[in-house]
Write a protein that holds these residues in place. Structure first.
Motif, mmCIF file in Angstrom:
data_model
loop_
_atom_site.group_PDB
_atom_site.id
_atom_site.type_symbol
_atom_site.label_atom_id
_atom_site.label_comp_id
_atom_site.label_asym_id
_atom_site.label_seq_id
_atom_site.Cartn_x
_atom_site.Cartn_y
_atom_site.Cartn_z
ATOM 1 N N MET A 1 0.833 -1.181 0.000
ATOM 2 C CA MET A 1 0.000 0.000 0.000
ATOM 3 C C MET A 1 0.877 1.244 0.000
ATOM 4 O O MET A 1 1.939 1.248 0.592
ATOM 5 N N THR A 2 0.386 2.270 -0.626
ATOM 6 C CA THR A 2 1.120 3.529 -0.680
ATOM 7 C C THR A 2 0.807 4.373 0.555
ATOM 8 O O THR A 2 -0.105 4.057 1.326
ATOM 9 N N LEU A 3 1.553 5.450 0.706
ATOM 10 C CA LEU A 3 1.324 6.367 1.819
ATOM 11 C C LEU A 3 -0.106 6.894 1.798
ATOM 12 O O LEU A 3 -0.772 6.941 2.838
ATOM 13 N N LEU A 4 -0.606 7.265 0.631
ATOM 14 C CA LEU A 4 -1.966 7.794 0.547
ATOM 15 C C LEU A 4 -3.002 6.733 0.903
ATOM 16 O O LEU A 4 -4.006 7.039 1.559
ATOM 17 N N GLN A 5 -2.750 5.491 0.512
ATOM 18 C CA GLN A 5 -3.670 4.416 0.868
ATOM 19 C C GLN A 5 -3.661 4.171 2.380
ATOM 20 O O GLN A 5 -4.718 3.942 2.968
ATOM 21 N N HIS A 6 -2.481 4.220 2.979
ATOM 22 C CA HIS A 6 -2.391 4.072 4.437
ATOM 23 C C HIS A 6 -3.178 5.184 5.125
ATOM 24 O O HIS A 6 -3.955 4.922 6.048
ATOM 25 N N ALA A 7 -2.964 6.408 4.693
ATOM 26 C CA ALA A 7 -3.648 7.547 5.310
ATOM 27 C C ALA A 7 -5.161 7.456 5.094
ATOM 28 O O ALA A 7 -5.940 7.700 6.024
ATOM 29 N N PHE A 8 -5.583 7.088 3.892
ATOM 30 C CA PHE A 8 -7.015 6.966 3.600
ATOM 31 C C PHE A 8 -7.657 5.907 4.488
ATOM 32 O O PHE A 8 -8.729 6.127 5.066
ATOM 33 N N LEU A 9 -7.027 4.749 4.603
ATOM 34 C CA LEU A 9 -7.570 3.685 5.438
ATOM 35 C C LEU A 9 -7.626 4.105 6.907
ATOM 36 O O LEU A 9 -8.602 3.825 7.613
ATOM 37 N N ALA A 10 -6.585 4.806 7.369
ATOM 38 C CA ALA A 10 -6.573 5.287 8.754
ATOM 39 C C ALA A 10 -7.718 6.269 8.994
ATOM 40 O O ALA A 10 -8.399 6.195 10.023
ATOM 41 N N ILE A 11 -7.952 7.157 8.051
ATOM 42 C CA ILE A 11 -9.045 8.127 8.190
ATOM 43 C C ILE A 11 -10.392 7.414 8.148
ATOM 44 O O ILE A 11 -11.306 7.763 8.907
ATOM 45 N N LEU A 12 -10.507 6.401 7.312
ATOM 46 C CA LEU A 12 -11.749 5.627 7.253
ATOM 47 C C LEU A 12 -12.017 4.940 8.605
ATOM 48 O O LEU A 12 -13.143 4.980 9.116
ATOM 49 N N ILE A 13 -10.990 4.341 9.169
ATOM 50 C CA ILE A 13 -11.125 3.721 10.499
ATOM 51 C C ILE A 13 -11.540 4.777 11.520
ATOM 52 O O ILE A 13 -12.418 4.553 12.355
ATOM 53 N N GLN A 14 -10.909 5.942 11.443
ATOM 54 C CA GLN A 14 -11.226 7.029 12.365
ATOM 55 C C GLN A 14 -12.686 7.460 12.223
ATOM 56 O O GLN A 14 -13.383 7.652 13.228
ATOM 57 N N LEU A 15 -13.160 7.585 10.999
ATOM 58 C CA LEU A 15 -14.543 8.004 10.781
ATOM 59 C C LEU A 15 -15.540 6.978 11.312
ATOM 60 O O LEU A 15 -16.560 7.337 11.912
ATOM 61 N N ILE A 16 -15.249 5.700 11.106
ATOM 62 C CA ILE A 16 -16.128 4.640 11.609
ATOM 63 C C ILE A 16 -16.187 4.686 13.135
ATOM 64 O O ILE A 16 -17.276 4.617 13.727
ATOM 65 N N LEU A 17 -15.033 4.825 13.767
ATOM 66 C CA LEU A 17 -15.017 4.868 15.235
ATOM 67 C C LEU A 17 -15.612 6.167 15.770
ATOM 68 O O LEU A 17 -16.214 6.178 16.848
ATOM 69 N N ARG A 18 -15.467 7.241 15.043
ATOM 70 C CA ARG A 18 -16.097 8.514 15.448
ATOM 71 C C ARG A 18 -17.604 8.337 15.458
ATOM 72 O O ARG A 18 -18.288 8.759 16.381
ATOM 73 N N ARG A 19 -18.097 7.687 14.432
ATOM 74 C CA ARG A 19 -19.551 7.456 14.352
ATOM 75 C C ARG A 19 -20.023 6.535 15.486
ATOM 76 O O ARG A 19 -21.092 6.752 16.049
ATOM 77 N N ALA A 20 -19.214 5.534 15.808
ATOM 78 C CA ALA A 20 -19.593 4.570 16.843
ATOM 79 C C ALA A 20 -19.451 5.127 18.259
ATOM 80 O O ALA A 20 -20.256 4.807 19.137
ATOM 81 N N THR A 21 -18.423 5.961 18.485
ATOM 82 C CA THR A 21 -18.140 6.427 19.847
ATOM 83 C C THR A 21 -18.431 7.903 20.076
ATOM 84 O O THR A 21 -18.512 8.339 21.221
#
Length: 99
Positions: A1-21
């Motif tokens: 994975m590229t740097l942008l893919q890592h960052a995108f996936l991290a932000i996606l995880i963050q958004l999911i957890l923001r919605r949950a918590t």
């Protein structure tokens, strides 16, 4: 994975957890911990291969933190990128919420 893919996936995880918590920082912590842990595991494998004779038992506790197993910039950026991206979003959104 590229740097942008890592960052995108991290932000996606963050958004999911923001919605949950309801907390931006919990998402930043989990996403950052995932990528930091992933890179440390890869550094362990490099240390075992390069200096440990292929045996995990030969690796000292500090093996994955040995700078000799972090020779490439992309190895650093694969955890720094998601960390900076998610913490920046959490800080910005936290500041917006306080207003």
């Amino acid at each position: 994975m590229t740097l942008l893919q890592h960052a995108f996936l991290a932000i996606l995880i963050q958004l999911i957890l923001r919605r949950a918590t309801g907390n931006w920082w919990s998402g930043a912590a989990v996403a950052s911990a995932y990528f930091v842990g992933r890179e440390i595991a890869q550094a362990e494998y490099r240390w075992i291969e390069w200096f440990g004779g292929g045996l995990r038992a030969n690796m000292p506790w500090w093996g994955p933190f040995d700078l000799r197993v972090w020779p490439k910039l992309d190895q650093w950026m694969d955890w720094i990128g998601p960390l900076v991206a998610t913490c920046s979003i959490a800080a910005i959104m936290g500041a917006r919420h306080r207003r």
